[in-house]
Design a protein around this motif. Structure first.
Motif, PDB file in Angstrom:
ATOM      1  N   ARG A 196     -65.671  38.542  21.758  1.00 40.08           N
ATOM      2  CA  ARG A 196     -66.322  37.712  20.740  1.00 40.08           C
ATOM      3  C   ARG A 196     -65.314  37.470  19.626  1.00 40.08           C
ATOM      4  O   ARG A 196     -64.394  38.247  19.432  1.00 40.08           O
ATOM      5  CB  ARG A 196     -67.560  38.422  20.147  1.00 40.08           C
ATOM      6  N   ARG A 197     -65.496  36.407  18.874  1.00 39.92           N
ATOM      7  CA  ARG A 197     -64.593  36.117  17.750  1.00 39.92           C
ATOM      8  C   ARG A 197     -64.571  37.321  16.810  1.00 39.92           C
ATOM      9  O   ARG A 197     -65.604  37.884  16.477  1.00 39.92           O
ATOM     10  CB  ARG A 197     -65.053  34.879  17.005  1.00 39.92           C
ATOM     11  N   LEU A 198     -63.362  37.698  16.406  1.00 42.61           N
ATOM     12  CA  LEU A 198     -63.164  38.829  15.509  1.00 42.61           C
ATOM     13  C   LEU A 198     -62.617  38.304  14.187  1.00 42.61           C
ATOM     14  O   LEU A 198     -61.523  37.742  14.144  1.00 42.61           O
ATOM     15  CB  LEU A 198     -62.193  39.830  16.138  1.00 42.61           C
ATOM     16  N   PHE A 199     -63.406  38.455  13.123  1.00 43.33           N
ATOM     17  CA  PHE A 199     -62.977  38.059  11.779  1.00 43.33           C
ATOM     18  C   PHE A 199     -62.427  39.285  11.066  1.00 43.33           C
ATOM     19  O   PHE A 199     -62.991  40.379  11.178  1.00 43.33           O
ATOM     20  CB  PHE A 199     -64.155  37.503  10.973  1.00 43.33           C
ATOM     21  N   MET A 200     -61.328  39.091  10.324  1.00 44.91           N
ATOM     22  CA  MET A 200     -60.709  40.187   9.600  1.00 44.91           C
ATOM     23  C   MET A 200     -60.329  39.749   8.194  1.00 44.91           C
ATOM     24  O   MET A 200     -59.893  38.619   7.991  1.00 44.91           O
ATOM     25  CB  MET A 200     -59.420  40.632  10.307  1.00 44.91           C
ATOM     26  N   THR A 201     -60.474  40.690   7.264  1.00 46.02           N
ATOM     27  CA  THR A 201     -59.894  40.495   5.947  1.00 46.02           C
ATOM     28  C   THR A 201     -58.389  40.707   6.090  1.00 46.02           C
ATOM     29  O   THR A 201     -57.907  41.181   7.133  1.00 46.02           O
ATOM     30  CB  THR A 201     -60.451  41.507   4.938  1.00 46.02           C
ATOM     31  N   ALA A 202     -57.652  40.416   5.048  1.00 40.85           N
ATOM     32  CA  ALA A 202     -56.205  40.640   5.090  1.00 40.85           C
ATOM     33  C   ALA A 202     -55.903  42.121   5.334  1.00 40.85           C
ATOM     34  O   ALA A 202     -55.029  42.457   6.138  1.00 40.85           O
ATOM     35  CB  ALA A 202     -55.559  40.155   3.793  1.00 40.85           C
ATOM     36  N   GLN A 203     -56.630  43.009   4.671  1.00 45.55           N
ATOM     37  CA  GLN A 203     -56.396  44.445   4.844  1.00 45.55           C
ATOM     38  C   GLN A 203     -56.718  44.883   6.274  1.00 45.55           C
ATOM     39  O   GLN A 203     -55.998  45.702   6.863  1.00 45.55           O
ATOM     40  CB  GLN A 203     -57.221  45.259   3.829  1.00 45.55           C
ATOM     41  N   GLN A 204     -57.784  44.364   6.845  1.00 41.48           N
ATOM     42  CA  GLN A 204     -58.112  44.686   8.238  1.00 41.48           C
ATOM     43  C   GLN A 204     -57.035  44.155   9.191  1.00 41.48           C
ATOM     44  O   GLN A 204     -56.721  44.795  10.187  1.00 41.48           O
ATOM     45  CB  GLN A 204     -59.487  44.098   8.603  1.00 41.48           C
ATOM     46  N   ALA A 205     -56.460  43.001   8.872  1.00 43.69           N
ATOM     47  CA  ALA A 205     -55.391  42.433   9.707  1.00 43.69           C
ATOM     48  C   ALA A 205     -54.143  43.318   9.666  1.00 43.69           C
ATOM     49  O   ALA A 205     -53.434  43.424  10.667  1.00 43.69           O
ATOM     50  CB  ALA A 205     -55.066  41.013   9.261  1.00 43.69           C
ATOM     51  N   VAL A 206     -53.890  43.971   8.520  1.00 43.98           N
ATOM     52  CA  VAL A 206     -52.777  44.932   8.446  1.00 43.98           C
ATOM     53  C   VAL A 206     -53.058  46.093   9.393  1.00 43.98           C
ATOM     54  O   VAL A 206     -52.206  46.476  10.202  1.00 43.98           O
ATOM     55  CB  VAL A 206     -52.571  45.454   7.003  1.00 43.98           C
ATOM     56  N   ARG A 207     -54.253  46.655   9.304  1.00 38.68           N
ATOM     57  CA  ARG A 207     -54.607  47.790  10.168  1.00 38.68           C
ATOM     58  C   ARG A 207     -54.581  47.410  11.642  1.00 38.68           C
ATOM     59  O   ARG A 207     -54.211  48.210  12.493  1.00 38.68           O
ATOM     60  CB  ARG A 207     -55.979  48.353   9.786  1.00 38.68           C
ATOM     61  N   PHE A 208     -54.939  46.170  11.948  1.00 41.12           N
ATOM     62  CA  PHE A 208     -54.940  45.691  13.325  1.00 41.12           C
ATOM     63  C   PHE A 208     -53.521  45.452  13.842  1.00 41.12           C
ATOM     64  O   PHE A 208     -53.274  45.472  15.035  1.00 41.12           O
ATOM     65  CB  PHE A 208     -55.772  44.401  13.431  1.00 41.12           C
ATOM     66  N   GLY A 209     -52.586  45.205  12.914  1.00 39.99           N
ATOM     67  CA  GLY A 209     -51.195  44.984  13.285  1.00 39.99           C
ATOM     68  C   GLY A 209     -50.781  43.523  13.345  1.00 39.99           C
ATOM     69  O   GLY A 209     -49.669  43.212  13.769  1.00 39.99           O
ATOM     70  N   LEU A 210     -51.647  42.612  12.911  1.00 38.88           N
ATOM     71  CA  LEU A 210     -51.308  41.188  12.930  1.00 38.88           C
ATOM     72  C   LEU A 210     -50.349  40.809  11.811  1.00 38.88           C
ATOM     73  O   LEU A 210     -49.556  39.887  11.954  1.00 38.88           O
ATOM     74  CB  LEU A 210     -52.574  40.334  12.828  1.00 38.88           C
ATOM     75  N   ILE A 211     -50.461  41.509  10.675  1.00 37.84           N
ATOM     76  CA  ILE A 211     -49.568  41.277   9.540  1.00 37.84           C
ATOM     77  C   ILE A 211     -49.047  42.624   9.058  1.00 37.84           C
ATOM     78  O   ILE A 211     -49.554  43.683   9.445  1.00 37.84           O
ATOM     79  CB  ILE A 211     -50.259  40.508   8.390  1.00 37.84           C
ATOM     80  N   ASP A 212     -48.044  42.559   8.183  1.00 40.36           N
ATOM     81  CA  ASP A 212     -47.425  43.780   7.688  1.00 40.36           C
ATOM     82  C   ASP A 212     -47.936  44.207   6.322  1.00 40.36           C
ATOM     83  O   ASP A 212     -47.931  45.395   6.005  1.00 40.36           O
ATOM     84  CB  ASP A 212     -45.900  43.590   7.607  1.00 40.36           C
ATOM     85  N   LYS A 213     -48.366  43.237   5.514  1.00 43.70           N
ATOM     86  CA  LYS A 213     -48.723  43.578   4.144  1.00 43.70           C
ATOM     87  C   LYS A 213     -49.625  42.512   3.540  1.00 43.70           C
ATOM     88  O   LYS A 213     -49.509  41.325   3.867  1.00 43.70           O
ATOM     89  CB  LYS A 213     -47.442  43.714   3.314  1.00 43.70           C
ATOM     90  N   VAL A 214     -50.474  42.939   2.634  1.00 45.82           N
ATOM     91  CA  VAL A 214     -51.279  42.029   1.828  1.00 45.82           C
ATOM     92  C   VAL A 214     -50.478  41.776   0.559  1.00 45.82           C
ATOM     93  O   VAL A 214     -50.028  42.712  -0.096  1.00 45.82           O
ATOM     94  CB  VAL A 214     -52.658  42.609   1.494  1.00 45.82           C
ATOM     95  N   VAL A 215     -50.262  40.509   0.231  1.00 41.35           N
ATOM     96  CA  VAL A 215     -49.538  40.179  -1.001  1.00 41.35           C
ATOM     97  C   VAL A 215     -50.526  39.818  -2.087  1.00 41.35           C
ATOM     98  O   VAL A 215     -51.569  39.208  -1.829  1.00 41.35           O
ATOM     99  CB  VAL A 215     -48.525  39.028  -0.798  1.00 41.35           C
ATOM    100  N   SER A 216     -50.202  40.249  -3.281  1.00 42.71           N
ATOM    101  CA  SER A 216     -51.042  39.887  -4.429  1.00 42.71           C
ATOM    102  C   SER A 216     -50.129  39.376  -5.514  1.00 42.71           C
ATOM    103  O   SER A 216     -48.956  39.734  -5.591  1.00 42.71           O
ATOM    104  CB  SER A 216     -51.868  41.077  -4.905  1.00 42.71           C
ATOM    105  N   PHE A 217     -50.660  38.529  -6.327  1.00 41.50           N
ATOM    106  CA  PHE A 217     -49.906  37.934  -7.400  1.00 41.50           C
ATOM    107  C   PHE A 217     -50.442  38.484  -8.700  1.00 41.50           C
ATOM    108  O   PHE A 217     -51.625  38.373  -9.001  1.00 41.50           O
ATOM    109  CB  PHE A 217     -50.027  36.412  -7.350  1.00 41.50           C
ATOM    110  N   ASN A 218     -49.585  39.118  -9.449  1.00 37.42           N
ATOM    111  CA  ASN A 218     -49.989  39.724 -10.729  1.00 37.42           C
ATOM    112  C   ASN A 218     -50.044  38.661 -11.804  1.00 37.42           C
ATOM    113  O   ASN A 218     -49.064  38.033 -12.124  1.00 37.42           O
ATOM    114  CB  ASN A 218     -49.000  40.818 -11.136  1.00 37.42           C
ATOM    115  N   LYS A 219     -51.221  38.495 -12.341  1.00 36.23           N
ATOM    116  CA  LYS A 219     -51.403  37.535 -13.415  1.00 36.23           C
ATOM    117  C   LYS A 219     -52.621  37.888 -14.197  1.00 36.23           C
ATOM    118  O   LYS A 219     -53.603  38.311 -13.714  1.00 36.23           O
ATOM    119  CB  LYS A 219     -51.529  36.116 -12.876  1.00 36.23           C
TER     120      LYS A 219
END
Length: 170
Positions: A147-170
């Motif tokens: 089934r379609r799997l939706f992930m937040t950015a943090q979940q995508a890090v844990r899944f291994g699709l991405i390496d890091k969540v980037v945030s912009f300090n402002k």
């Protein structure tokens, strides 16, 4: 001038533009990174695989950044950035799903079967790429794609699709 955007359904034109620009930027300077910002609903798997093949061909490091959403096939591109350079912004939505096929209804049975056979081959390629990029077993990815799997950015890090969540300090 080494920043590219994929912000639409990945059709022939989008894929051709991305591939041409990747090749041009790589020929100009093979040491500097190329950044691909992604906000895409997915696309035609043949076009996505064309971009994927060119990403592997070019020598320049390729940073991928999800800035909104990377849905379905476009997630292959996101996950295929240079290891350590695959990012998503905090509020990004990332999804993976098995391929869907919609064009067999207007085909005769022989052509419909051939089309579906090709989709099965392409779906297997997609699963293999995601497994390789995430370090997971093919069986694990196949089960997740039931089934379609939706992930937040943090979940995508844990899944291994991405390496890091980037945030912009402002």
């Amino acid at each position: 001038n080494r920043i590219l955007f994929i912000t639409a359904y990945i059709d022939d034109k989008v894929a051709t533009d991305i591939v041409a620009t990747l090749l041009l930027k790589d020929s100009e300077d093979r040491k500097s990174k190329i950044t691909l910002f992604i906000n895409s609903e997915g696309g035609d798997i043949r076009n996505v695989l064309m971009i994927y093949d060119m990403m592997k061909l070019v020598k320049s490091p390729i940073e991928t950044v999800c800035i909104g959403s990377a849905m379905d096939e476009s997630t292959i591109i996101l996950a295929s950035g240079t290891p350590g350079m695959r990012f998503a912004t905090k509020n990004s939505l990332i999804s993976i799903n098995q391929l869907t096929h919609e064009n067999t209804a207007l085909s005769d049975l022989t052509d419909a079967k051939k089309s579906l056979d090709q989709y099965m081959i392409d779906n297997k390629k997609m699963i293999e790429i995601i497994a390789r990029k995430t370090g997971k077993k093919i069986k694990q990815i196949t089960e997740k794609l039931n089934r379609r799997l939706f992930m937040t950015a943090q979940q995508a890090v844990r899944f291994g699709l991405i390496d890091k969540v980037v945030s912009f300090n402002k």
